[in-house]
Design a protein around this motif. Structure first.
Motif, PDB file in Angstrom:
ATOM      1  N   PRO A  19       1.479  -4.872   5.713  1.00  0.00           N
ATOM      2  CA  PRO A  19       1.738  -6.151   6.328  1.00  0.00           C
ATOM      3  C   PRO A  19       3.041  -6.581   6.659  1.00  0.00           C
ATOM      4  O   PRO A  19       3.426  -7.304   7.683  1.00  0.00           O
ATOM      5  CB  PRO A  19       0.973  -7.213   5.479  1.00  0.00           C
ATOM      6  N   LYS A  20       4.102  -5.794   6.020  1.00  0.00           N
ATOM      7  CA  LYS A  20       5.473  -6.216   6.226  1.00  0.00           C
ATOM      8  C   LYS A  20       6.057  -5.033   7.132  1.00  0.00           C
ATOM      9  O   LYS A  20       7.129  -5.046   7.253  1.00  0.00           O
ATOM     10  CB  LYS A  20       6.025  -6.496   4.839  1.00  0.00           C
ATOM     11  N   HIS A  21       5.437  -4.130   7.283  1.00  0.00           N
ATOM     12  CA  HIS A  21       5.947  -2.728   8.116  1.00  0.00           C
ATOM     13  C   HIS A  21       7.223  -2.302   7.412  1.00  0.00           C
ATOM     14  O   HIS A  21       8.268  -2.066   7.915  1.00  0.00           O
ATOM     15  CB  HIS A  21       6.047  -3.390   9.399  1.00  0.00           C
ATOM     16  N   LEU A  22       7.052  -1.993   6.036  1.00  0.00           N
ATOM     17  CA  LEU A  22       8.059  -1.512   5.426  1.00  0.00           C
ATOM     18  C   LEU A  22       8.200   0.032   4.924  1.00  0.00           C
ATOM     19  O   LEU A  22       9.054   0.551   4.407  1.00  0.00           O
ATOM     20  CB  LEU A  22       8.140  -2.322   3.875  1.00  0.00           C
ATOM     21  N   HIS A  36       6.940  13.070   3.051  1.00  0.00           N
ATOM     22  CA  HIS A  36       6.531  11.913   2.179  1.00  0.00           C
ATOM     23  C   HIS A  36       6.841  10.498   2.346  1.00  0.00           C
ATOM     24  O   HIS A  36       7.761  10.276   3.285  1.00  0.00           O
ATOM     25  CB  HIS A  36       6.818  12.291   0.730  1.00  0.00           C
ATOM     26  N   LEU A  37       6.162   9.601   2.021  1.00  0.00           N
ATOM     27  CA  LEU A  37       6.382   8.233   2.250  1.00  0.00           C
ATOM     28  C   LEU A  37       7.481   7.676   1.429  1.00  0.00           C
ATOM     29  O   LEU A  37       7.885   7.805   0.463  1.00  0.00           O
ATOM     30  CB  LEU A  37       5.117   7.301   1.473  1.00  0.00           C
ATOM     31  N   VAL A  38       8.212   6.750   2.188  1.00  0.00           N
ATOM     32  CA  VAL A  38       9.352   5.968   1.661  1.00  0.00           C
ATOM     33  C   VAL A  38       9.074   4.380   2.103  1.00  0.00           C
ATOM     34  O   VAL A  38       8.535   4.057   3.023  1.00  0.00           O
ATOM     35  CB  VAL A  38      10.911   6.610   2.279  1.00  0.00           C
ATOM     36  N   ASN A  39       9.747   3.906   0.925  1.00  0.00           N
ATOM     37  CA  ASN A  39       9.807   2.317   1.351  1.00  0.00           C
ATOM     38  C   ASN A  39      11.028   1.814   1.897  1.00  0.00           C
ATOM     39  O   ASN A  39      12.211   2.181   1.259  1.00  0.00           O
ATOM     40  CB  ASN A  39       9.597   1.475  -0.041  1.00  0.00           C
ATOM     41  N   ILE A  40      11.358   1.456   3.121  1.00  0.00           N
ATOM     42  CA  ILE A  40      12.561   1.262   3.687  1.00  0.00           C
ATOM     43  C   ILE A  40      13.359  -0.012   3.202  1.00  0.00           C
ATOM     44  O   ILE A  40      14.541  -0.265   3.694  1.00  0.00           O
ATOM     45  CB  ILE A  40      12.338   1.138   5.205  1.00  0.00           C
ATOM     46  N   ASN A  41      12.617  -1.027   2.644  1.00  0.00           N
ATOM     47  CA  ASN A  41      13.326  -2.299   2.144  1.00  0.00           C
ATOM     48  C   ASN A  41      12.614  -2.706   0.773  1.00  0.00           C
ATOM     49  O   ASN A  41      11.659  -3.485   1.270  1.00  0.00           O
ATOM     50  CB  ASN A  41      13.233  -3.204   3.431  1.00  0.00           C
ATOM     51  N   GLU A  42      12.911  -2.236  -0.347  1.00  0.00           N
ATOM     52  CA  GLU A  42      12.153  -2.507  -1.519  1.00  0.00           C
ATOM     53  C   GLU A  42      12.376  -3.910  -1.857  1.00  0.00           C
ATOM     54  O   GLU A  42      11.191  -4.653  -2.306  1.00  0.00           O
ATOM     55  CB  GLU A  42      12.399  -1.660  -2.663  1.00  0.00           C
ATOM     56  N   GLN A  43      13.326  -4.801  -1.342  1.00  0.00           N
ATOM     57  CA  GLN A  43      13.373  -6.168  -1.754  1.00  0.00           C
ATOM     58  C   GLN A  43      12.669  -6.976  -0.883  1.00  0.00           C
ATOM     59  O   GLN A  43      12.161  -8.003  -1.309  1.00  0.00           O
ATOM     60  CB  GLN A  43      14.767  -6.657  -1.477  1.00  0.00           C
TER      61      GLN A  43
END
Length: 90
Positions: A19-22, A36-43
């Motif tokens: 939902p946050k497109h992260l 592989h998957l990465v979270n571009i903004n963990e905060q």
């Protein structure tokens, strides 16, 4: 959220439901030879758990929320229905 990059299949199912497109696929490849998957903004991640529910490879884990109050069951597609029972409050 935690990502097991070696377990990730690179399908992108979690990406399309964040939902946050992260989430996005890395330019690097894992041991399976897939991006592989990465979270571009963990905060900014709200740990809603939708990505974990959508991950068929079991490569994503998120903290457990009491009552799963951050997950809107209407946001989960019908093919994930087998997981909805785990969202109900005991």
């Amino acid at each position: 959220m935690k990502i097991n990059i070696d377990q990730c299949m690179g399908c992108g199912n979690c990406i399309s439901h964040c939902p946050k497109h992260l989430l996005q696929l890395s330019t690097d490849r894992n041991g399976r030879g897939v991006r592989h998957l990465v979270n571009i903004n963990e905060q900014e991640c709200i740990d809603c758990g939708i990505c974990e529910l959508m991950c068929t490879a079991g490569a994503i884990t998120t903290p457990i929320h009491s009552g799963h109050d951050l997950i809107d069951p209407k946001a989960i597609p019908p093919h994930a229905g087998c997981y909805l029972g785990s969202l109900s409050k005991a």
